[in-house]
Scaffold this active site. Structure first.
Site, PDB file in Angstrom:
ATOM      1  CB  SER A  38     -17.367  -0.777  -8.629  1.00 41.55           C
ATOM      2  OG  SER A  38     -18.407   0.090  -8.245  1.00 41.55           O
ATOM      3  CB  ALA A  39     -22.687  -2.085  -8.317  1.00 42.88           C
ATOM      4  CE1 TYR A  51     -13.524   3.372  -8.667  1.00 42.87           C
ATOM      5  CE2 TYR A  51     -15.911   3.530  -8.669  1.00 42.87           C
ATOM      6  CZ  TYR A  51     -14.753   2.936  -8.209  1.00 42.87           C
ATOM      7  OH  TYR A  51     -14.820   1.921  -7.297  1.00 42.87           O
ATOM      8  CG  ASP A  69     -27.024   9.973  -7.266  1.00 42.00           C
ATOM      9  OD1 ASP A  69     -25.941   9.354  -7.317  1.00 42.00           O
ATOM     10  OD2 ASP A  69     -27.377  10.651  -6.283  1.00 42.00           O
ATOM     11  CE  LYS A 101     -12.968   4.980  -1.138  1.00 42.05           C
ATOM     12  NZ  LYS A 101     -13.540   4.328  -0.001  1.00 42.05           N
ATOM     13  CG  ASP A 134      -2.149   0.844   1.079  1.00 40.85           C
ATOM     14  OD1 ASP A 134      -1.995   2.052   0.807  1.00 40.85           O
ATOM     15  OD2 ASP A 134      -3.270   0.310   1.223  1.00 40.85           O
ATOM     16  CE  LYS A 177     -12.584  -0.157  -9.198  1.00 41.42           C
ATOM     17  NZ  LYS A 177     -11.491  -0.832  -8.497  1.00 41.42           N
ATOM     18  CG  LEU A 216     -26.434   8.028   2.845  1.00 42.17           C
ATOM     19  CD1 LEU A 216     -26.939   9.464   2.852  1.00 42.17           C
ATOM     20  CD2 LEU A 216     -27.573   7.070   2.485  1.00 42.17           C
ATOM     21  N   PRO A 265     -26.183  14.888 -10.021  1.00 42.74           N
ATOM     22  CG  PRO A 265     -25.128  16.624 -11.165  1.00 42.74           C
ATOM     23  CD  PRO A 265     -25.496  16.160  -9.791  1.00 42.74           C
ATOM     24  CG  ASN A 300     -24.008   1.454  -2.447  1.00 37.42           C
ATOM     25  OD1 ASN A 300     -24.373   0.820  -3.429  1.00 37.42           O
ATOM     26  ND2 ASN A 300     -23.907   2.763  -2.451  1.00 37.42           N
TER      27      ASN A 300
HETATM   28  P1  NAD Z   1      -9.653   2.842   0.059  1.00 47.13           P
HETATM   29  O1  NAD Z   1      -9.255   4.103  -0.621  1.00 47.13           O
HETATM   30  O2  NAD Z   1      -9.982   2.887   1.507  1.00 47.13           O
HETATM   31  O3  NAD Z   1      -8.549   1.712  -0.172  1.00 47.13           O
HETATM   32  C1  NAD Z   1      -7.715   1.687  -1.300  1.00 47.13           C
HETATM   33  C2  NAD Z   1      -6.302   1.485  -0.810  1.00 47.13           C
HETATM   34  O4  NAD Z   1      -5.418   1.471  -1.949  1.00 47.13           O
HETATM   35  C3  NAD Z   1      -5.816   2.609   0.111  1.00 47.13           C
HETATM   36  O5  NAD Z   1      -5.213   2.054   1.256  1.00 47.13           O
HETATM   37  C4  NAD Z   1      -4.810   3.368  -0.740  1.00 47.13           C
HETATM   38  O6  NAD Z   1      -3.800   3.994   0.048  1.00 47.13           O
HETATM   39  C5  NAD Z   1      -4.282   2.263  -1.636  1.00 47.13           C
HETATM   40  N1  NAD Z   1      -3.714   2.738  -2.897  1.00 47.13           N
HETATM   41  C6  NAD Z   1      -4.216   3.682  -3.733  1.00 47.13           C
HETATM   42  N2  NAD Z   1      -3.406   3.836  -4.791  1.00 47.13           N
HETATM   43  C7  NAD Z   1      -2.388   2.957  -4.631  1.00 47.13           C
HETATM   44  C8  NAD Z   1      -1.237   2.649  -5.399  1.00 47.13           C
HETATM   45  N3  NAD Z   1      -0.970   3.291  -6.554  1.00 47.13           N
HETATM   46  N4  NAD Z   1      -0.394   1.701  -4.949  1.00 47.13           N
HETATM   47  C9  NAD Z   1      -0.637   1.069  -3.764  1.00 47.13           C
HETATM   48  N5  NAD Z   1      -1.708   1.329  -2.996  1.00 47.13           N
HETATM   49  C10 NAD Z   1      -2.572   2.269  -3.435  1.00 47.13           C
HETATM   50  O7  NAD Z   1     -10.894   2.252  -0.765  1.00 47.13           O
HETATM   51  P2  NAD Z   1     -11.862   1.021  -0.434  1.00 47.13           P
HETATM   52  O8  NAD Z   1     -13.206   1.578  -0.208  1.00 47.13           O
HETATM   53  O9  NAD Z   1     -11.258   0.131   0.558  1.00 47.13           O
HETATM   54  O10 NAD Z   1     -11.888   0.325  -1.860  1.00 47.13           O
HETATM   55  C11 NAD Z   1     -11.029  -0.753  -2.204  1.00 47.13           C
HETATM   56  C12 NAD Z   1     -11.285  -1.145  -3.653  1.00 47.13           C
HETATM   57  O11 NAD Z   1     -12.656  -1.470  -3.806  1.00 47.13           O
HETATM   58  C13 NAD Z   1     -10.991  -0.030  -4.661  1.00 47.13           C
HETATM   59  O12 NAD Z   1     -10.402  -0.615  -5.808  1.00 47.13           O
HETATM   60  C14 NAD Z   1     -12.371   0.514  -4.989  1.00 47.13           C
HETATM   61  O13 NAD Z   1     -12.421   1.060  -6.284  1.00 47.13           O
HETATM   62  C15 NAD Z   1     -13.224  -0.743  -4.881  1.00 47.13           C
HETATM   63  N6  NAD Z   1     -14.627  -0.447  -4.577  1.00 47.13           N
HETATM   64  C16 NAD Z   1     -14.939   0.301  -3.476  1.00 47.13           C
HETATM   65  C17 NAD Z   1     -16.274   0.591  -3.210  1.00 47.13           C
HETATM   66  C18 NAD Z   1     -16.658   1.433  -2.014  1.00 47.13           C
HETATM   67  O14 NAD Z   1     -17.776   1.941  -1.982  1.00 47.13           O
HETATM   68  N7  NAD Z   1     -15.820   1.602  -1.011  1.00 47.13           N
HETATM   69  C19 NAD Z   1     -17.292   0.119  -4.060  1.00 47.13           C
HETATM   70  C20 NAD Z   1     -16.927  -0.658  -5.160  1.00 47.13           C
HETATM   71  C21 NAD Z   1     -15.594  -0.945  -5.413  1.00 47.13           C
HETATM   72  C1  UD1 Z   2     -21.375   6.266  -5.370  1.00 50.44           C
HETATM   73  C2  UD1 Z   2     -20.847   6.466  -6.757  1.00 50.44           C
HETATM   74  C3  UD1 Z   2     -20.476   5.102  -7.324  1.00 50.44           C
HETATM   75  C4  UD1 Z   2     -19.456   4.416  -6.417  1.00 50.44           C
HETATM   76  C5  UD1 Z   2     -20.039   4.315  -5.006  1.00 50.44           C
HETATM   77  C6  UD1 Z   2     -19.060   3.738  -4.021  1.00 50.44           C
HETATM   78  C7  UD1 Z   2     -21.852   8.491  -7.687  1.00 50.44           C
HETATM   79  C8  UD1 Z   2     -22.841   9.034  -8.649  1.00 50.44           C
HETATM   80  N1  UD1 Z   2     -21.831   7.142  -7.573  1.00 50.44           N
HETATM   81  O1  UD1 Z   2     -22.475   5.381  -5.444  1.00 50.44           O
HETATM   82  O2  UD1 Z   2     -19.957   5.239  -8.624  1.00 50.44           O
HETATM   83  O3  UD1 Z   2     -19.186   3.119  -6.891  1.00 50.44           O
HETATM   84  O4  UD1 Z   2     -20.404   5.626  -4.557  1.00 50.44           O
HETATM   85  O5  UD1 Z   2     -17.954   4.567  -3.839  1.00 50.44           O
HETATM   86  O6  UD1 Z   2     -21.077   9.218  -7.074  1.00 50.44           O
HETATM   87  N2  UD1 Z   2     -26.803  10.581  -0.924  1.00 50.44           N
HETATM   88  C9  UD1 Z   2     -27.413  11.677  -0.339  1.00 50.44           C
HETATM   89  N3  UD1 Z   2     -26.631  12.592   0.294  1.00 50.44           N
HETATM   90  C10 UD1 Z   2     -25.269  12.466   0.386  1.00 50.44           C
HETATM   91  C11 UD1 Z   2     -24.651  11.352  -0.207  1.00 50.44           C
HETATM   92  C12 UD1 Z   2     -25.433  10.427  -0.865  1.00 50.44           C
HETATM   93  O7  UD1 Z   2     -28.637  11.807  -0.399  1.00 50.44           O
HETATM   94  O8  UD1 Z   2     -24.606  13.353   0.979  1.00 50.44           O
HETATM   95  C13 UD1 Z   2     -27.647   9.554  -1.582  1.00 50.44           C
HETATM   96  C14 UD1 Z   2     -27.329   9.321  -3.046  1.00 50.44           C
HETATM   97  O9  UD1 Z   2     -28.073  10.200  -3.868  1.00 50.44           O
HETATM   98  C15 UD1 Z   2     -27.745   7.844  -3.199  1.00 50.44           C
HETATM   99  C16 UD1 Z   2     -27.424   7.241  -1.830  1.00 50.44           C
HETATM  100  O10 UD1 Z   2     -27.394   8.345  -0.931  1.00 50.44           O
HETATM  101  O11 UD1 Z   2     -29.123   7.745  -3.413  1.00 50.44           O
HETATM  102  C17 UD1 Z   2     -26.091   6.519  -1.786  1.00 50.44           C
HETATM  103  O12 UD1 Z   2     -25.066   7.404  -2.250  1.00 50.44           O
HETATM  104  P1  UD1 Z   2     -23.518   7.019  -2.190  1.00 50.44           P
HETATM  105  O13 UD1 Z   2     -23.182   6.534  -0.837  1.00 50.44           O
HETATM  106  O14 UD1 Z   2     -22.739   8.175  -2.744  1.00 50.44           O
HETATM  107  O15 UD1 Z   2     -23.409   5.747  -3.139  1.00 50.44           O
HETATM  108  P2  UD1 Z   2     -23.812   5.578  -4.696  1.00 50.44           P
HETATM  109  O16 UD1 Z   2     -24.469   6.778  -5.235  1.00 50.44           O
HETATM  110  O17 UD1 Z   2     -24.554   4.303  -4.837  1.00 50.44           O
END
Ligand code: NAD
Ligand code: UD1
Length: 342
Positions: free
Chosen positions: A128-129, A152, A299, A88, A32, A156, A203, A297, A182
């Site tokens: 990711s979804a 983003y 969503d 992300k 990391d 993916k 959220l 925008p 999520n």
């Molecule tokens: P996060 O940012 O907490 O974790 C990502 C980690 O990768 C961090 O520790 C960061 O320091 C490290 N990193 C970033 N760039 C790097 C690099 N170039 N080399 C080495 N390490 C690096 O995010 P997370 O929420 O734990 O997400 C993990 C993975 O899951 C990501 O690939 C993200 O796109 C994917 N994902 C996350 C969500 C979500 O909502 N959290 C949803 C769908 C997919």
């Molecule tokens: C968002 C990203 C998605 C990403 C995911 C996880 C967008 C458009 N989509 O998804 O690509 O994979 O995060 O990182 O950014 N909401 C509020 N107020 C807030 C924040 C969110 O009302 O301050 C609502 C949103 O409109 C949505 C729900 O809460 O209906 C969930 O939002 P969020 O947690 O950002 O997730 P996603 O939109 O599903």
């Protein structure tokens, strides 16, 4: 038990998954660069895993885009990689697309090349979804069209394509693309959790920062969606369920013949923004003031997984509901109001 490389293992999902993998008896190397995380998360993982895992976690500060850092991380041998490292934030990806293609796509390419060079052909990838874009049919199956609507999501989709191409090019690859819905919540101890930089986009972290008094009110993005209460509906998954899904995916890949698995990881249950607010208030005993504002925008009204393929292939399903997500999220937020810097 297996030797695993965990890229991005200090992050939100990575840290919880490291704990579950250590508890399952695996030995881990985490690579990391701490771009979006703190080494403190891994110190706490080590503490929670206890003395049985004392020598089972090695941490290397390095970048997935660096072949020499990857060589160091793979030097002791590796049975499988869990690849979390990446960027992300949707808005940032629109502003800095080249950075996202570099870290997410070039980083994955560099990792796959290093894996080939050392003979490791087993990988679990954090997809990711978001790559379903604005879904036409909900619940969403894995066969739904891939139509990302931001850079983003494009990265993916590109990495999933790269993995499909490499699986076709030579025998022996064992690949799981896990499409998370999520991820929210925290470890029930309150020692591990999500620690976003700056103002949270998502959220759950926003709601928990309002509950703890770091922010004054939540903006609910849209009250006129075609959903039961007019607010957006999502499939929230407890991060511990997600971590257990990774353990199951590693086990299945290592036990079965080479294959490419593409699976939704979600609960199959949708919850609206207003339901999340009410559940968080009940779990925390704190008020979460909010106001309904314009839609954000990009969503979708509703995004919910059909998780049946993961249930069948991994023999895994979510165990924790919205109240546990809020309870554990609050345990983390209230004990660590400033995240790992508290
Ligand atoms: P996060 O940012 O907490 O974790 C990502 C980690 O990768 C961090 O520790 C960061 O320091 C490290 N990193 C970033 N760039 C790097 C690099 N170039 N080399 C080495 N390490 C690096 O995010 P997370 O929420 O734990 O997400 C993990 C993975 O899951 C990501 O690939 C993200 O796109 C994917 N994902 C996350 C969500 C979500 O909502 N959290 C949803 C769908 C997919
Ligand atoms: C968002 C990203 C998605 C990403 C995911 C996880 C967008 C458009 N989509 O998804 O690509 O994979 O995060 O990182 O950014 N909401 C509020 N107020 C807030 C924040 C969110 O009302 O301050 C609502 C949103 O409109 C949505 C729900 O809460 O209906 C969930 O939002 P969020 O947690 O950002 O997730 P996603 O939109 O599903």
């Amino acid at each position: 038990m297996a030797k695993l490389l965990i890229t991005g293992g200090a992050g939100f999902i990575g840290s919880h998954t490291c704990l579950v993998l250590l508890e399952a008896g695996h030995s881990l190397v985490v690579l990391d660069n701490f771009d979006n995380s703190s080494p403190e998360s891994l110190r706490r993982v080590q503490e929670l895993a206890g003395p049985a895992a004392a020598d089972a976690l090695k941490v290397i500060k390095g970048d997935v885009r660096s072949s020499s850092d990857l060589e160091r991380a793979l030097a002791g041998g590796c049975d499988a990689v869990v690849h979390f490292a990446g960027l992300k934030a949707v808005g940032e990806s629109v502003a800095k697309p080249l950075l996202y293609w570099d870290v997410n796509v070039s980083g994955s390419r560099e990792l796959l090349a290093a894996m080939r060079a050392c003979g490791c052909r087993t990988i679990v990838f954090s997809s990711s979804a978001t790559l379903y874009g604005l879904p036409e049919v909900v619940p969403i199956c894995e066969t739904a069209p891939i139509k990302p609507i931001n850079p983003y999501g494009q990265t993916k989709a590109a990495v999933e394509q790269m993995l499909a191409d490499i699986a076709t090019s030579e025998a022996g690859w064992r690949i799981a693309c896990l499409r998370y819905f999520n991820p929210v919540g925290a470890h029930p101890s309150g020692r591990l959790g999500e620690d976003p930089n700056g103002i949270p986009n998502n959220l759950f972290p926003f709601v928990s920062q309002v509950a703890v008094g770091r922010r004054s009110r939540l903006s609910v993005f849209g009250g006129d969606w075609p959903t039961p209460d007019g607010s957006g509906v999502r499939d929230y998954i407890h991060v511990m369920d997600l971590a257990e899904g990774h353990r199951a995916a590693v086990d299945v890949l290592l036990a079965e013949d080479p294959q490419l698995l593409t699976l939704n990881l979600g609960s199959g249950q949708g919850h609206s923004v207003l339901e999340v607010v009410a559940a968080f208030e009940a779990a925390s005993g704190q008020a979460v003031p909010y106001e309904v504002v314009a839609r954000r925008p990009g969503d979708a009204a509703s995004s919910v997984a059909d998780p049946s393929l993961a249930a069948q292939r991994l023999r895994w399903r979510t165990q924790r509901g919205l109240s546990e997500m809020c309870r554990d999220g609050w345990a983390w937020q209230s004990a660590n109001p400033q995240g790992y810097a508290s």
